[in-house]
Scaffold this active site. Sequence first.
Site, short mmCIF file in Angstrom:
data_model
loop_
_atom_site.label_atom_id
_atom_site.label_comp_id
_atom_site.label_asym_id
_atom_site.label_seq_id
_atom_site.Cartn_x
_atom_site.Cartn_y
_atom_site.Cartn_z
N GLU A 41 32.32 59.04 7.17
CA GLU A 41 32.55 57.75 7.82
C GLU A 41 32.81 56.75 6.70
OE1 GLU A 41 30.15 54.14 9.95
OE2 GLU A 41 29.53 56.16 10.53
N ARG A 45 33.72 48.06 4.70
CA ARG A 45 33.04 47.04 3.92
C ARG A 45 33.71 46.84 2.56
NH1 ARG A 45 28.12 49.69 5.83
NH2 ARG A 45 27.77 50.55 3.76
N LYS A 129 26.29 54.73 18.92
CA LYS A 129 25.57 54.65 17.65
C LYS A 129 24.28 53.87 17.88
CE LYS A 129 26.24 52.71 12.98
NZ LYS A 129 27.23 52.11 12.08
#
Length: 207
Positions: A41, A45, A129
């Site tokens: 993943e 960022r 999630k």
Amino acid sequence: MSDLNTRLEKIKVVPVIAIKDAAKAATLAQVLIENGLPCAEVTFRTEQAPQAIKAMRQAYPELLIGAGTILTCSQVDQAIEAGANFIVSPGLNPTIVKYCQQKGIDIVPGVNNPSLVEQAMEMGLKTLKFFPAELSGGLGMLKAMSAVYPVKFMPTGGVSPQNVKDYLAVPSVLVCGGTWMVPSKLIDEDRWGELAELVADVANIIN
């Protein structure tokens, strides 16, 4: 989503990666695949995230790649163009969810309470999630929600070598997300041998 769920369930742990230099992405993908975690993943960022996903996809077409920390529709487009298999967001943003559904790409949005789970289910989502897992009540909260809702969870945030097996033992948990086996410092410094050991340790814990 069923195909994605099947793949995630087999992998058990998704390495959550913040990569600053896309030139290192293919080597990192190789380390993950060769040491038992054929998934990544790649979080948005960092500015290099789309390029990193593209490099991983080109080098290892078989790698399962998620685009993480997706906050805008523009980032969804970038992730799709780069070759991501699925989208992960830290929260439940109906605009992002609907946009992903329109684009035909799976999304796993973040939730941490019953109301958000119900909102996600209302939008047709059944894989969510649980984030930030430990700060949101950890296993206790997860088990309480699992007793009520017919959904699958990907706990992320505070998952560690010490508790990952406990999370995976919960029937509603499809896969866990974690950062401890892919610390940015090791990637930045090209310490691939140490990274390989951390990834292999995870594979040994969960298999």
